[in-house]
Design an enzyme around this catalytic site. Sequence first.
Site, PDB file in Angstrom:
ATOM      1  N   GLY A  16       0.823  -1.214   0.000  1.00  0.00           N
ATOM      2  CA  GLY A  16       0.000   0.000   0.000  1.00  0.00           C
ATOM      3  C   GLY A  16       0.856   1.262   0.000  1.00  0.00           C
ATOM      4  N   VAL A  92      -4.592  -4.818   2.364  1.00  0.00           N
ATOM      5  CA  VAL A  92      -4.291  -5.343   3.695  1.00  0.00           C
ATOM      6  C   VAL A  92      -3.617  -6.710   3.578  1.00  0.00           C
ATOM      7  CG1 VAL A  92      -6.196  -4.076   4.753  1.00  0.00           C
ATOM      8  CG2 VAL A  92      -6.559  -6.421   3.980  1.00  0.00           C
ATOM      9  N   ASN A  93      -3.094  -7.185   4.688  1.00  0.00           N
ATOM     10  CA  ASN A  93      -2.375  -8.463   4.672  1.00  0.00           C
ATOM     11  C   ASN A  93      -3.333  -9.647   4.530  1.00  0.00           C
ATOM     12  OD1 ASN A  93      -2.891  -7.052   7.078  1.00  0.00           O
ATOM     13  ND2 ASN A  93      -1.869  -8.603   8.297  1.00  0.00           N
ATOM     14  N   SER A 133      -4.546  -6.511  -2.628  1.00  0.00           N
ATOM     15  CA  SER A 133      -3.979  -7.661  -1.918  1.00  0.00           C
ATOM     16  C   SER A 133      -4.010  -8.885  -2.829  1.00  0.00           C
ATOM     17  CB  SER A 133      -4.811  -7.999  -0.676  1.00  0.00           C
ATOM     18  OG  SER A 133      -4.809  -6.950   0.242  1.00  0.00           O
ATOM     19  N   LYS A 222      -2.132 -13.775 -10.411  1.00  0.00           N
ATOM     20  CA  LYS A 222      -1.189 -13.341  -9.363  1.00  0.00           C
ATOM     21  C   LYS A 222      -0.604 -14.550  -8.626  1.00  0.00           C
ATOM     22  CE  LYS A 222       1.138 -11.220  -6.363  1.00  0.00           C
ATOM     23  NZ  LYS A 222       2.389 -10.571  -6.673  1.00  0.00           N
ATOM     24  N   ALA A 227       3.871 -18.519  -8.082  1.00  0.00           N
ATOM     25  CA  ALA A 227       4.185 -19.949  -8.083  1.00  0.00           C
ATOM     26  C   ALA A 227       5.272 -20.252  -9.123  1.00  0.00           C
ATOM     27  CB  ALA A 227       2.922 -20.760  -8.370  1.00  0.00           C
ATOM     28  N   PHE A 228       5.166 -19.656 -10.311  1.00  0.00           N
ATOM     29  CA  PHE A 228       6.175 -19.895 -11.355  1.00  0.00           C
ATOM     30  C   PHE A 228       7.545 -19.368 -10.921  1.00  0.00           C
ATOM     31  CE2 PHE A 228       4.700 -21.338 -15.664  1.00  0.00           C
ATOM     32  CZ  PHE A 228       3.486 -21.857 -15.238  1.00  0.00           C
ATOM     33  N   CYS A 278       5.472 -13.731   0.666  1.00  0.00           N
ATOM     34  CA  CYS A 278       4.447 -14.134  -0.299  1.00  0.00           C
ATOM     35  C   CYS A 278       4.625 -15.482  -0.987  1.00  0.00           C
ATOM     36  CB  CYS A 278       4.290 -13.042  -1.346  1.00  0.00           C
ATOM     37  SG  CYS A 278       3.570 -11.573  -0.593  1.00  0.00           S
TER      38      CYS A 278
HETATM   39  P1  NAD Z   1       1.657  -5.575   5.359  1.00  0.00           P
HETATM   40  O1  NAD Z   1       1.378  -6.473   6.491  1.00  0.00           O
HETATM   41  O2  NAD Z   1       2.988  -4.902   5.242  1.00  0.00           O
HETATM   42  O3  NAD Z   1       0.562  -4.401   5.352  1.00  0.00           O
HETATM   43  C1  NAD Z   1      -0.794  -4.593   5.532  1.00  0.00           C
HETATM   44  C2  NAD Z   1      -1.339  -3.443   6.389  1.00  0.00           C
HETATM   45  O4  NAD Z   1      -2.768  -3.535   6.422  1.00  0.00           O
HETATM   46  C3  NAD Z   1      -0.884  -3.477   7.847  1.00  0.00           C
HETATM   47  O5  NAD Z   1      -0.189  -2.267   8.137  1.00  0.00           O
HETATM   48  C4  NAD Z   1      -2.174  -3.608   8.647  1.00  0.00           C
HETATM   49  O6  NAD Z   1      -2.167  -2.868   9.861  1.00  0.00           O
HETATM   50  C5  NAD Z   1      -3.196  -3.041   7.688  1.00  0.00           C
HETATM   51  N1  NAD Z   1      -4.565  -3.471   7.946  1.00  0.00           N
HETATM   52  C6  NAD Z   1      -5.052  -4.731   8.106  1.00  0.00           C
HETATM   53  N2  NAD Z   1      -6.384  -4.705   8.265  1.00  0.00           N
HETATM   54  C7  NAD Z   1      -6.776  -3.410   8.219  1.00  0.00           C
HETATM   55  C8  NAD Z   1      -8.018  -2.751   8.291  1.00  0.00           C
HETATM   56  N3  NAD Z   1      -9.159  -3.435   8.460  1.00  0.00           N
HETATM   57  N4  NAD Z   1      -8.052  -1.413   8.194  1.00  0.00           N
HETATM   58  C9  NAD Z   1      -6.918  -0.723   8.025  1.00  0.00           C
HETATM   59  N5  NAD Z   1      -5.701  -1.283   7.924  1.00  0.00           N
HETATM   60  C10 NAD Z   1      -5.618  -2.616   8.015  1.00  0.00           C
HETATM   61  O7  NAD Z   1       1.348  -6.415   4.054  1.00  0.00           O
HETATM   62  P2  NAD Z   1       1.954  -6.183   2.568  1.00  0.00           P
HETATM   63  O8  NAD Z   1       3.283  -6.815   2.451  1.00  0.00           O
HETATM   64  O9  NAD Z   1       1.796  -4.758   2.194  1.00  0.00           O
HETATM   65  O10 NAD Z   1       0.950  -7.095   1.721  1.00  0.00           O
HETATM   66  C11 NAD Z   1      -0.375  -6.696   1.475  1.00  0.00           C
HETATM   67  C12 NAD Z   1      -0.957  -7.589   0.410  1.00  0.00           C
HETATM   68  O11 NAD Z   1      -0.233  -7.415  -0.821  1.00  0.00           O
HETATM   69  C13 NAD Z   1      -0.899  -9.080   0.700  1.00  0.00           C
HETATM   70  O12 NAD Z   1      -2.054  -9.682   0.182  1.00  0.00           O
HETATM   71  C14 NAD Z   1       0.308  -9.545  -0.070  1.00  0.00           C
HETATM   72  O13 NAD Z   1       0.197 -10.895  -0.451  1.00  0.00           O
HETATM   73  C15 NAD Z   1       0.267  -8.668  -1.292  1.00  0.00           C
HETATM   74  N6  NAD Z   1       1.558  -8.436  -1.943  1.00  0.00           N
HETATM   75  C16 NAD Z   1       2.675  -8.178  -1.194  1.00  0.00           C
HETATM   76  C17 NAD Z   1       3.881  -7.891  -1.833  1.00  0.00           C
HETATM   77  C18 NAD Z   1       5.131  -7.591  -1.053  1.00  0.00           C
HETATM   78  O14 NAD Z   1       6.172  -7.470  -1.671  1.00  0.00           O
HETATM   79  N7  NAD Z   1       5.091  -7.463   0.260  1.00  0.00           N
HETATM   80  C19 NAD Z   1       3.933  -7.823  -3.225  1.00  0.00           C
HETATM   81  C20 NAD Z   1       2.780  -8.078  -3.951  1.00  0.00           C
HETATM   82  C21 NAD Z   1       1.595  -8.371  -3.292  1.00  0.00           C
HETATM   83  C1  UGA Z   2       8.038 -11.654  -5.170  1.00  0.00           C
HETATM   84  C2  UGA Z   2       7.793 -11.493  -6.676  1.00  0.00           C
HETATM   85  O1  UGA Z   2       9.063 -11.380  -7.333  1.00  0.00           O
HETATM   86  C3  UGA Z   2       6.953 -10.254  -6.948  1.00  0.00           C
HETATM   87  O2  UGA Z   2       6.650 -10.178  -8.352  1.00  0.00           O
HETATM   88  C4  UGA Z   2       5.660 -10.350  -6.158  1.00  0.00           C
HETATM   89  O3  UGA Z   2       4.882  -9.185  -6.341  1.00  0.00           O
HETATM   90  C5  UGA Z   2       5.979 -10.514  -4.692  1.00  0.00           C
HETATM   91  O4  UGA Z   2       6.789 -11.699  -4.505  1.00  0.00           O
HETATM   92  C6  UGA Z   2       4.779 -10.711  -3.837  1.00  0.00           C
HETATM   93  O5  UGA Z   2       3.726 -11.100  -4.293  1.00  0.00           O
HETATM   94  O6  UGA Z   2       4.971 -10.482  -2.636  1.00  0.00           O
HETATM   95  P1  UGA Z   2       9.675 -10.570  -3.396  1.00  0.00           P
HETATM   96  O7  UGA Z   2       9.262 -11.723  -2.547  1.00  0.00           O
HETATM   97  O8  UGA Z   2       9.601  -9.207  -2.833  1.00  0.00           O
HETATM   98  O9  UGA Z   2       8.797 -10.536  -4.737  1.00  0.00           O
HETATM   99  O10 UGA Z   2      11.175 -10.763  -3.881  1.00  0.00           O
HETATM  100  P2  UGA Z   2      11.864 -11.721  -4.974  1.00  0.00           P
HETATM  101  O11 UGA Z   2      12.885 -10.941  -5.680  1.00  0.00           O
HETATM  102  O12 UGA Z   2      10.868 -12.422  -5.800  1.00  0.00           O
HETATM  103  O13 UGA Z   2      12.611 -12.778  -4.066  1.00  0.00           O
HETATM  104  C7  UGA Z   2      11.908 -13.729  -3.297  1.00  0.00           C
HETATM  105  C8  UGA Z   2      12.896 -14.678  -2.655  1.00  0.00           C
HETATM  106  O14 UGA Z   2      13.482 -15.538  -3.631  1.00  0.00           O
HETATM  107  C9  UGA Z   2      14.066 -13.982  -1.968  1.00  0.00           C
HETATM  108  O15 UGA Z   2      14.369 -14.628  -0.763  1.00  0.00           O
HETATM  109  C10 UGA Z   2      15.197 -14.133  -2.966  1.00  0.00           C
HETATM  110  O16 UGA Z   2      16.443 -14.095  -2.365  1.00  0.00           O
HETATM  111  C11 UGA Z   2      14.894 -15.489  -3.552  1.00  0.00           C
HETATM  112  N1  UGA Z   2      15.465 -15.669  -4.896  1.00  0.00           N
HETATM  113  C12 UGA Z   2      15.027 -14.914  -5.931  1.00  0.00           C
HETATM  114  C13 UGA Z   2      16.428 -16.639  -5.098  1.00  0.00           C
HETATM  115  O17 UGA Z   2      16.835 -17.334  -4.153  1.00  0.00           O
HETATM  116  N2  UGA Z   2      16.943 -16.807  -6.344  1.00  0.00           N
HETATM  117  C14 UGA Z   2      16.522 -16.060  -7.403  1.00  0.00           C
HETATM  118  O18 UGA Z   2      17.031 -16.286  -8.524  1.00  0.00           O
HETATM  119  C15 UGA Z   2      15.547 -15.087  -7.181  1.00  0.00           C
END
Ligand code: NAD
Ligand code: UGA
Length: 464
Positions: A16, A92-93, A133, A222, A227-228, A278
């Site tokens: 976010g 949100v998470n 999310s 997504k 997964a891939f 993730c």
């Molecule tokens: P995060 O835990 O860092 O952030 C989520 C936030 O939502 C928290 O700060 C929490 O307090 C807040 N929250 C929860 N319920 C709430 C509510 N009812 N009202 C207001 N705030 C609320 O999580 P994130 O890493 O940002 O991931 C969020 C989503 O995005 C997940 O579904 C995750 O799978 C997806 N995603 C994450 C990444 C990543 O790199 N972290 C990348 C792509 C997708």
């Molecule tokens: C991953 C995806 O790359 C994003 O596209 C996606 O949005 C995100 O998950 C998500 O849904 O949260 P992220 O987990 O932030 O992103 O980082 P990556 O670069 O994918 O690395 C994931 C893990 O795999 C790390 O621990 C990294 O060190 C490891 N990794 C990655 C390897 O061990 N080898 C590689 O060749 C690449």
Amino acid sequence: MSKIKSICCIGAGYVGGPTMSVIAAKCPDIKVTIVDLNVARIAAWNDENLENLPVYEPGLDKIVAEARGRNLFFSTEVEKAIDEAEMIFISVNTPTKTYGLGKGKAADLKYIELCARQIAAVSKSDKIVVEKSTLPVRTAEAIRSILDNTGNGVKFQILSNPEFLAEGTAVEDLLAPDRVLIGGDTDAAGQEAIQALVDVYANWIPKDRILTTNVWSSELSKLTANAFLAQRVSSINALSELCEKTGADVNEVARAIGMDSRIGPKFLKSSVGFGGSCFQKDILNLVYIAKSYGLNEVADYWEQVIIMNDHQKRRFASNIVKTLYNTVSGKKIAFLGWAFKKDTNDTRESAAIYVADDLLFEQANIAVYDPKVEEHQVYGDLNYLGSRNKEENANLVTVFNDPYEAVKDSHAIAVLTEWDEFKNYDWQRIYDNMKKPAFVFDGRGIMDGGKLQEIGFVFQAIGK
Ligand code: NAD
Ligand code: UGA
């Protein structure tokens, strides 16, 4: 539909925060308000000192500085922001369930449902609700059911717009994504909502990179993408073990296969195992969904990616024990890196946590240095894992602010995150201050093994 003028995002986390900051920076005419229940997190986003932002991402401070206070706002007033917005992102998470049906596999959708109920209760005008999310396929159906049955008669459109950014490169990924994916209903109202979101992204993203699909394809894409990606890491990691037995070098194998344009060079870096919040959660979710449709072979196929990853983490730890003469009891093992990858302060599911856990079972003393991870986070991760109590973790693990202090008098160093700075340390000085023989176990394939061996280290790297 006229152009969107106000956006609210629920959830100021790793997705976010950066995502909305970039939208605000690129769309000065749109008011973007990010809300969160976590008061401390919002305070950190509003901190004058940009070094205190709750998410560390290269370049994020500049983006926030540009837009914050102009058209980017961070707030805890969730209802007010929902009420005022034309478009609401839910970011949100969605962690793995830790209780009840689907425990350990299914996504816990309680935070998503809460958001939907709150939007339904507060909204007095038509809204577009965007799933940002990562969600199980067909979640939009549940959101729609809540919105339509508990709302005040206002109309909602639901879009799926999953985020593909990777941590550590979030800003880069958001400024120039490979693609933006938007799923919506196929009827006229759905298409109009899709167009409204396309118009937001089109402020900086070429139209041919904005892909539109139906909602279910978008939701499932997504999970499939993650997964891939994870599968590639597990595939190369599976081969790394075979390389170690046969004299092949995993980096050379990766290079050789990656030059085949059908395979491609990315995501073939063998490691101590993938971490992050993730990959594991999303694959477990995919496995659960497949099982819930009775597709057991599909579920087993994807579950193997996780099994392989767990194996890789465990075998890294057990190799350290084996190499250190089958005992690490009372020995100091220094960890360089705790974050799950470089350029982030995020430690969720980091391989380092599990390697530490295994070594602690063997009564090692662990010294941790990570350039961006704070002490309380390291202890928090180990305490959360629950293998031993707080006092035991505090006794056995020490966190250092200085890498040279962390490695001093250690028997071995384990490189667990690929931070660039590790390569530039004074390795002679490190060697001089370690117990002999001094070992380096490179779990990231970043160190110059030849150079370290010349100094006198016993060096081992994954896949060699
Ligand atoms: P995060 O835990 O860092 O952030 C989520 C936030 O939502 C928290 O700060 C929490 O307090 C807040 N929250 C929860 N319920 C709430 C509510 N009812 N009202 C207001 N705030 C609320 O999580 P994130 O890493 O940002 O991931 C969020 C989503 O995005 C997940 O579904 C995750 O799978 C997806 N995603 C994450 C990444 C990543 O790199 N972290 C990348 C792509 C997708
Ligand atoms: C991953 C995806 O790359 C994003 O596209 C996606 O949005 C995100 O998950 C998500 O849904 O949260 P992220 O987990 O932030 O992103 O980082 P990556 O670069 O994918 O690395 C994931 C893990 O795999 C790390 O621990 C990294 O060190 C490891 N990794 C990655 C390897 O061990 N080898 C590689 O060749 C690449």
